[in-house]
Enzyme design. Sequence first.
Site, PDB file in Angstrom:
ATOM      1  N   SER A 123      18.920  -8.960  -8.349  1.00 44.97           N
ATOM      2  CA  SER A 123      17.459  -8.263  -9.283  1.00 44.97           C
ATOM      3  C   SER A 123      18.150  -9.094 -10.203  1.00 44.97           C
ATOM      4  O   SER A 123      17.251 -10.545 -11.348  1.00 44.97           O
ATOM      5  CB  SER A 123      17.367  -7.220 -10.111  1.00 44.97           C
ATOM      6  OG  SER A 123      17.297  -6.857  -8.887  1.00 44.97           O
ATOM      7  N   GLU A 129       0.776  -1.050   0.226  1.00 48.25           N
ATOM      8  CA  GLU A 129       0.340  -0.200  -0.058  1.00 48.25           C
ATOM      9  C   GLU A 129       0.637   1.351   0.183  1.00 48.25           C
ATOM     10  O   GLU A 129       0.676   1.956  -0.190  1.00 48.25           O
ATOM     11  CB  GLU A 129      -0.717   0.054   0.932  1.00 48.25           C
ATOM     12  CG  GLU A 129      -2.062  -1.256   1.037  1.00 48.25           C
ATOM     13  CD  GLU A 129      -2.955  -1.207   2.241  1.00 48.25           C
ATOM     14  OE1 GLU A 129      -2.495  -0.490   3.210  1.00 48.25           O
ATOM     15  OE2 GLU A 129      -3.933  -1.648   2.279  1.00 48.25           O
ATOM     16  N   HIS A 139       3.917 -10.134  -9.731  1.00 50.88           N
ATOM     17  CA  HIS A 139       4.813  -9.953  -9.761  1.00 50.88           C
ATOM     18  C   HIS A 139       5.875  -9.558  -8.669  1.00 50.88           C
ATOM     19  O   HIS A 139       6.227  -9.781  -7.445  1.00 50.88           O
ATOM     20  CB  HIS A 139       5.414 -10.392 -10.754  1.00 50.88           C
ATOM     21  CG  HIS A 139       7.004 -10.506 -11.119  1.00 50.88           C
ATOM     22  ND1 HIS A 139       7.579 -11.734 -10.329  1.00 50.88           N
ATOM     23  CD2 HIS A 139       8.038  -9.927 -10.945  1.00 50.88           C
ATOM     24  CE1 HIS A 139       8.495 -11.700 -10.188  1.00 50.88           C
ATOM     25  NE2 HIS A 139       9.186 -10.222 -11.256  1.00 50.88           N
ATOM     26  N   SER A 140       5.086  -8.406  -9.073  1.00 50.07           N
ATOM     27  CA  SER A 140       6.089  -7.371  -8.455  1.00 50.07           C
ATOM     28  C   SER A 140       4.460  -5.824  -8.632  1.00 50.07           C
ATOM     29  O   SER A 140       3.732  -5.961  -8.844  1.00 50.07           O
ATOM     30  CB  SER A 140       7.152  -6.635  -8.906  1.00 50.07           C
ATOM     31  OG  SER A 140       6.965  -5.791  -9.804  1.00 50.07           O
TER      32      SER A 140
END
Length: 476
Positions: free
Chosen positions: A239, A153, A368-369
């Site tokens: 990443s 959020e 996923h993100s």
Amino acid sequence: MHQWMRKSGTIFNHFKSLLLVTNNLSSWRSYSFVKRCQFAASFAHNLPVADGDFINSSTHFCTRRFESVKAEKLANNVDDNQALKLPEGKVKFTPKLRFISETADERECCYRVLDENGNQISSSNYVEVSKEVAIKMYTDMVTLQTMDTIFYEAQRQGRISFYLTAVGEEAINIASAAALTIDDVVFPQYREAGVLLWRGFTIQEFANQCFSNKADYGKGRQMPIHYGSNKHNYVTVASTVATQLPQAVGAAYSLKMEKQDACAIAYVGDGGTSEGDFHAALNFAAVTEAPVIFFCRNNGWAISTPTSDQFRSDGVVVKGRAYGVRSIRVDGNDALAVYSAVHSARDMAIREQRPILIEALTYRVGHHSTSDDSTKYRPVEEIEWWKMERDPVTRFRKWMENNSWWSDKAELEARNSARKQILHAIQEAEKVDKPPLADIFTDVYDSPPSHLCEQEKLLREAIKRHPQDYPSDVPL
């Protein structure tokens, strides 16, 4: 961990010096892979190395190659006229033209302890969990779930730049972490914040990293959720997909050479098994008999690519056998099954000096993100079904309640406490200053080279000319 990194660098420098002195690089290249490994192992332990000593010394690498692996023993009772003799053992001849099938008659089974309602399956065998450990496992799952909701959020509110949740995979995070020890080195992918939470990383430390303030151990250089902690033996998240796998094998081999009572564990998603690093790591681990656990979260999706478009094999678990790696498939939404599998895998990895592959079947309930909208490539009804019917946190809670270890009152207190801690941590993280601009150019060299000094000068000039294009809260 830094010890094995330093030692590896020292060994490499010794190699280089020795080759330069002896001018014997061509001879080194002529050695087989095994001889090079034997040389490396001997050098690492300061043992004398003579060309005739490679095979005979009991401390050398070669004599340990098949200490646990049984490949060289297979088919050795076959008559020599009926078999082909190879370095790794005999292979029987057959007059029949027969190809190995691409699939087995049945899919590999999935190990489970709890059913969907949190009831223990009567015939299940599992590693016992104490009340104290079970309560910590559950409260950490609740905390992880709450933290993901609030940080997600916060990203949507523009307070942080990026976030990625572990919704639906809480059992994988917490239960696997509970089965390890703090001495085990963790090589995460990016959905394993719960492992770090279990090890004692505080909510404030999570917030500092996500908000990139000067209390962040990475000094704001990493994207949010790219956590790392030397104290907790948790290697910083990268990443790049699957690069952590061969790194974990190297760390595990170092632990083996140092005779440590510890292993390495590398987490990877199903998408990561499509990378070359996965295959190289499994082969590397099997050959060196490194005490490493490969933990694959098969959650069905590599961002928007389903597993059906990634591989035609029976999932990931069968890939281990091809490389000589012992493997198991487990229900990733069953905390007791995950705990038992990792606990047993750790014991085998260290005691028998071997790699283990675990495939945990689960489902990525969240996107996923924050850069992804998964409703574009999978039905909302499917997501909701997994969220409501197969939630690992709810299943474990039901088992706790069946044991009279949990109650509605404890549930309310745990969720309220987690929410208060996380909101407070965010408020505190936002108050802390950002790292200074100069930190971009530090910590690589003792004295910054001229090209970095020039880049810093140009950046500062650009900020002065176009201040509106740069964050105003970064100290210059």
